[in-house]
Motif scaffolding. Structure first.
Motif, PDB file in Angstrom:
ATOM      1  N   LEU A 224     -58.732  27.991 -31.310  1.00  0.00           N
ATOM      2  CA  LEU A 224     -59.586  28.604 -30.145  1.00  0.00           C
ATOM      3  C   LEU A 224     -58.938  29.984 -30.043  1.00  0.00           C
ATOM      4  CD1 LEU A 224     -61.636  28.691 -28.155  1.00  0.00           C
ATOM      5  CD2 LEU A 224     -60.196  27.608 -26.766  1.00  0.00           C
ATOM      6  N   ALA A 225     -57.387  30.186 -29.893  1.00  0.00           N
ATOM      7  CA  ALA A 225     -56.893  31.300 -29.589  1.00  0.00           C
ATOM      8  C   ALA A 225     -57.331  32.516 -30.584  1.00  0.00           C
ATOM      9  CB  ALA A 225     -55.479  31.097 -29.437  1.00  0.00           C
ATOM     10  N   PHE A 226     -57.246  32.231 -31.785  1.00  0.00           N
ATOM     11  CA  PHE A 226     -57.467  33.322 -33.100  1.00  0.00           C
ATOM     12  C   PHE A 226     -58.891  33.817 -32.785  1.00  0.00           C
ATOM     13  CE2 PHE A 226     -53.648  31.813 -35.070  1.00  0.00           C
ATOM     14  CZ  PHE A 226     -53.149  32.838 -35.468  1.00  0.00           C
ATOM     15  N   THR A 227     -59.720  32.579 -32.554  1.00  0.00           N
ATOM     16  CA  THR A 227     -61.389  33.092 -32.485  1.00  0.00           C
ATOM     17  C   THR A 227     -61.670  33.759 -31.052  1.00  0.00           C
ATOM     18  OG1 THR A 227     -61.557  30.832 -33.703  1.00  0.00           O
ATOM     19  CG2 THR A 227     -63.544  31.978 -32.575  1.00  0.00           C
ATOM     20  N   LEU A 228     -60.938  33.523 -30.153  1.00  0.00           N
ATOM     21  CA  LEU A 228     -61.126  34.583 -28.941  1.00  0.00           C
ATOM     22  C   LEU A 228     -60.755  35.918 -29.173  1.00  0.00           C
ATOM     23  CD1 LEU A 228     -60.209  32.132 -26.024  1.00  0.00           C
ATOM     24  CD2 LEU A 228     -62.547  32.606 -26.578  1.00  0.00           C
ATOM     25  N   GLU A 229     -59.667  35.870 -29.793  1.00  0.00           N
ATOM     26  CA  GLU A 229     -59.139  37.347 -30.292  1.00  0.00           C
ATOM     27  C   GLU A 229     -59.886  38.001 -31.275  1.00  0.00           C
ATOM     28  OE1 GLU A 229     -56.829  38.889 -28.689  1.00  0.00           O
ATOM     29  OE2 GLU A 229     -55.113  37.591 -27.745  1.00  0.00           O
ATOM     30  N   ARG A 230     -60.735  37.492 -32.099  1.00  0.00           N
ATOM     31  CA  ARG A 230     -61.555  37.915 -33.070  1.00  0.00           C
ATOM     32  C   ARG A 230     -60.378  38.131 -34.244  1.00  0.00           C
ATOM     33  NH1 ARG A 230     -64.479  37.665 -28.032  1.00  0.00           N
ATOM     34  NH2 ARG A 230     -66.659  38.497 -28.583  1.00  0.00           N
ATOM     35  N   ARG A 231     -59.749  37.302 -34.618  1.00  0.00           N
ATOM     36  CA  ARG A 231     -58.801  37.312 -35.490  1.00  0.00           C
ATOM     37  C   ARG A 231     -58.786  36.262 -36.258  1.00  0.00           C
ATOM     38  NH1 ARG A 231     -53.892  40.523 -33.896  1.00  0.00           N
ATOM     39  NH2 ARG A 231     -54.703  42.018 -32.652  1.00  0.00           N
ATOM     40  N   TRP A 232     -58.690  36.150 -37.804  1.00  0.00           N
ATOM     41  CA  TRP A 232     -58.776  35.001 -38.707  1.00  0.00           C
ATOM     42  C   TRP A 232     -57.341  34.404 -38.562  1.00  0.00           C
ATOM     43  CZ3 TRP A 232     -63.774  34.668 -38.782  1.00  0.00           C
ATOM     44  CH2 TRP A 232     -64.527  35.625 -39.353  1.00  0.00           C
ATOM     45  N   PRO A 233     -57.437  32.991 -38.321  1.00  0.00           N
ATOM     46  CA  PRO A 233     -56.260  32.352 -38.440  1.00  0.00           C
ATOM     47  C   PRO A 233     -55.556  31.983 -40.052  1.00  0.00           C
ATOM     48  CG  PRO A 233     -57.970  30.769 -37.906  1.00  0.00           C
ATOM     49  CD  PRO A 233     -58.457  32.127 -38.099  1.00  0.00           C
ATOM     50  N   PRO A 234     -54.400  32.177 -40.397  1.00  0.00           N
ATOM     51  CA  PRO A 234     -53.827  31.992 -41.643  1.00  0.00           C
ATOM     52  C   PRO A 234     -53.695  30.606 -42.005  1.00  0.00           C
ATOM     53  CG  PRO A 234     -52.251  32.780 -40.284  1.00  0.00           C
ATOM     54  CD  PRO A 234     -53.434  33.027 -39.542  1.00  0.00           C
ATOM     55  N   TYR A 235     -53.194  30.053 -42.972  1.00  0.00           N
ATOM     56  CA  TYR A 235     -53.196  28.646 -43.188  1.00  0.00           C
ATOM     57  C   TYR A 235     -51.700  28.211 -42.532  1.00  0.00           C
ATOM     58  CZ  TYR A 235     -49.563  29.528 -47.052  1.00  0.00           C
ATOM     59  OH  TYR A 235     -48.640  29.857 -47.681  1.00  0.00           O
ATOM     60  N   PRO A 236     -51.785  27.006 -42.263  1.00  0.00           N
ATOM     61  CA  PRO A 236     -50.669  26.415 -41.166  1.00  0.00           C
ATOM     62  C   PRO A 236     -49.244  26.917 -41.298  1.00  0.00           C
ATOM     63  CG  PRO A 236     -52.156  24.683 -41.820  1.00  0.00           C
ATOM     64  CD  PRO A 236     -52.602  25.763 -42.803  1.00  0.00           C
ATOM     65  N   LYS A 237     -48.550  27.192 -42.364  1.00  0.00           N
ATOM     66  CA  LYS A 237     -47.358  27.734 -42.567  1.00  0.00           C
ATOM     67  C   LYS A 237     -47.218  28.875 -41.893  1.00  0.00           C
ATOM     68  CE  LYS A 237     -45.917  29.946 -46.351  1.00  0.00           C
ATOM     69  NZ  LYS A 237     -45.256  30.051 -47.742  1.00  0.00           N
ATOM     70  N   TRP A 238     -48.065  29.923 -41.889  1.00  0.00           N
ATOM     71  CA  TRP A 238     -48.071  30.961 -41.201  1.00  0.00           C
ATOM     72  C   TRP A 238     -48.819  31.079 -39.605  1.00  0.00           C
ATOM     73  CZ3 TRP A 238     -43.688  32.758 -42.591  1.00  0.00           C
ATOM     74  CH2 TRP A 238     -43.361  32.893 -43.657  1.00  0.00           C
ATOM     75  N   ARG A 239     -49.254  30.039 -39.247  1.00  0.00           N
ATOM     76  CA  ARG A 239     -50.190  30.238 -38.177  1.00  0.00           C
ATOM     77  C   ARG A 239     -49.556  30.262 -36.733  1.00  0.00           C
ATOM     78  NH1 ARG A 239     -55.252  26.156 -38.370  1.00  0.00           N
ATOM     79  NH2 ARG A 239     -55.243  27.335 -40.362  1.00  0.00           N
ATOM     80  N   GLY A 240     -48.581  29.556 -36.862  1.00  0.00           N
ATOM     81  CA  GLY A 240     -47.598  29.753 -35.577  1.00  0.00           C
ATOM     82  C   GLY A 240     -46.955  31.379 -35.463  1.00  0.00           C
ATOM     83  N   THR A 241     -46.410  31.819 -36.751  1.00  0.00           N
ATOM     84  CA  THR A 241     -45.991  32.902 -36.352  1.00  0.00           C
ATOM     85  C   THR A 241     -46.884  34.209 -36.069  1.00  0.00           C
ATOM     86  OG1 THR A 241     -44.312  32.553 -38.271  1.00  0.00           O
ATOM     87  CG2 THR A 241     -44.837  34.993 -37.920  1.00  0.00           C
ATOM     88  N   ALA A 242     -48.387  33.927 -36.765  1.00  0.00           N
ATOM     89  CA  ALA A 242     -49.358  35.008 -36.484  1.00  0.00           C
ATOM     90  C   ALA A 242     -49.925  34.785 -35.080  1.00  0.00           C
ATOM     91  CB  ALA A 242     -50.501  34.728 -37.450  1.00  0.00           C
ATOM     92  N   PHE A 243     -49.700  33.312 -34.534  1.00  0.00           N
ATOM     93  CA  PHE A 243     -50.343  33.232 -33.202  1.00  0.00           C
ATOM     94  C   PHE A 243     -49.190  33.956 -32.317  1.00  0.00           C
ATOM     95  CE2 PHE A 243     -49.672  30.792 -29.459  1.00  0.00           C
ATOM     96  CZ  PHE A 243     -50.781  30.602 -28.781  1.00  0.00           C
ATOM     97  N   ALA A 244     -47.995  34.116 -32.449  1.00  0.00           N
ATOM     98  CA  ALA A 244     -47.196  34.624 -31.500  1.00  0.00           C
ATOM     99  C   ALA A 244     -47.498  36.173 -31.261  1.00  0.00           C
ATOM    100  CB  ALA A 244     -45.753  34.158 -31.852  1.00  0.00           C
ATOM    101  N   ALA A 245     -47.935  36.755 -32.173  1.00  0.00           N
ATOM    102  CA  ALA A 245     -48.362  38.266 -32.322  1.00  0.00           C
ATOM    103  C   ALA A 245     -49.909  38.458 -31.499  1.00  0.00           C
ATOM    104  CB  ALA A 245     -48.450  38.564 -33.813  1.00  0.00           C
ATOM    105  N   LEU A 246     -50.465  37.537 -31.386  1.00  0.00           N
ATOM    106  CA  LEU A 246     -51.917  37.638 -30.510  1.00  0.00           C
ATOM    107  C   LEU A 246     -51.326  38.499 -29.348  1.00  0.00           C
ATOM    108  CD1 LEU A 246     -53.683  34.284 -31.274  1.00  0.00           C
ATOM    109  CD2 LEU A 246     -53.770  36.440 -32.458  1.00  0.00           C
TER     110      LEU A 246
END
Length: 366
Positions: A224-246
């Protein structure tokens, strides 16, 4: 390892930066000059696209133990793909910057060059699972995963002589507005369906069950966080890393981490609800419909559920009747499919989505 005749730039040391930096140097000093010299005027785009941590800019020293090296994406008209591939096979040097230009990968044991030559439309269609040469309906937008879209839009593009690839990437940057509303509503629906179970499992002494439900809810909240930010979520290995940069939704991170680590179900529930309130505030800043609070009491129990007015409020502003016809709670394929062998295969994703929605999503031809 043997190769074709040595070309310009075969002597420098390997760039110390990322795989994308290496790809850029490889293009500028070897592949680009070879292409321009042998096939002047050929329309083309070059970049580091496709799979690989370096496409996301997240590769490090550990990444170099497999599938890392002189990789490049070269997109040319379909009628010229074979010609360009044969040219590179014959004339690329044996190495560049101290690295072999031909090497095996986990998906192909042959020591061949790793300049992926393809037509832009075919390259995109193969990854997304939907034919990009035709208009997309709402169900088509639910076929790609965030990762498959990032494989087209996240990596650097070094050149694009005719603009085809740039226009393609721009068209894949975000969901259409009504599809976005549907996907956001589906995430809130997923959260509502299982949030009360954090407490119910805990009440009967099933601590493992409570933790499992919590983990599922955290996954939905991150999507949901990625979708609200209009960002595409990467696959799980990098999802937490990318989430922290939202830029905004990352504020929910501490509460989500607390929910996963909490020793009791009450603490897990409190932390989850705090995270959901943060995400609802982010949603409010985007202009999407909200309710006063994200969660409310679940009947007379000490559990919580998502405010029952939230999903209807989102769906009420959807204008496209085809989107309104989509089943509530079943959104993008990665919201309801967990099998990796389906998520990484565009044709399987298209078949699953088409069978479920029956709205025209279909595997690409060929």
């Amino acid at each position: 390892m043997t190769g074709g005749p040595a070309g310009p730039g075969t002597g420098p040391a390997a760039p110390t930066g990322s795989g994308a930096d290496l790809a850029h140097a490889y293009w500028q000093q070897v592949v680009g000059p070879l292409l321009h010299r042998s096939l002047p005027g050929l329309p083309h785009a070059a970049g580091r696209l496709g799979a690989g941590s370096d496409v996301l800019g997240l590769d490090d020293a550990v990444s170099r133990d497999h599938d890392w090296g002189l990789r490049l994406t070269l997109l040319v008209p379909a009628t010229r793909v074979t010609e360009v591939g044969e040219l590179l096979a014959a004339q690329l040097p044996g190495e560049f910057a101290g690295l072999p230009t031909r090497f095996p990968t986990t998906w192909d044991p042959r020591p061949v060059h790793r300049v992926e030559v393809a037509d832009p439309d075919a390259f995109a269609t193969a990854r997304l699972g939907v034919d990009v040469t035709r208009p997309w309906g709402p169900a088509d937008w639910l076929v790609p995963t965030g990762q498959s879209l990032l494989e087209l839009t996240a990596g650097p593009l070094f050149t694009d002589t005719d603009g085809r690839t740039t226009r393609l990437r721009e068209g894949l940057a975000r969901y259409p507005d009504d599809v976005l509303l549907h996907v956001v509503a589906c995430d809130w629906q997923r959260l509502d369906q299982e949030l009360p179970f954090v407490g119910r499992t805990g009440q009967v002494g099933d601590d493992l069950g409570s933790r499992l439900v919590t983990a599922r809810l955290v996954d939905a909240a991150v999507h949901l966080a990625f979708t609200l930010e209009r960002r595409w979520p990467p696959y799980p290995k990098w999802r937490g890393t990318a989430f922290a940069a939202l830029p905004r939704a990352a504020a929910a991170g501490p509460a989500l981490a607390e929910a996963l680590a909490a020793p009791s179900w009450t603490q897990r529930q409190d932390a989850l609800c705090a995270a959901l309130e943060t995400l609802l505030r982010v949603q409010r800043t985007t202009g999407l419909p909200t309710t006063p609070t994200a969660t409310v009491p679940f009947h007379d129990r000490p559990s919580r559920c998502v405010d029952p007015g939230l999903v209807p409020a989102l769906r009420a502003v959807v204008r496209d009747p085809a989107v309104r016809a989509l089943p509530v709670g079943v959104g993008a394929v990665e919201q309801w499919v967990g099998a990796v062998d389906v998520l990484v295969d565009g044709a399987r994703r298209a078949a699953a989505t088409g069978a479920l929605h029956g709205l025209g999503a279909r595997p690409p031809s060929g």
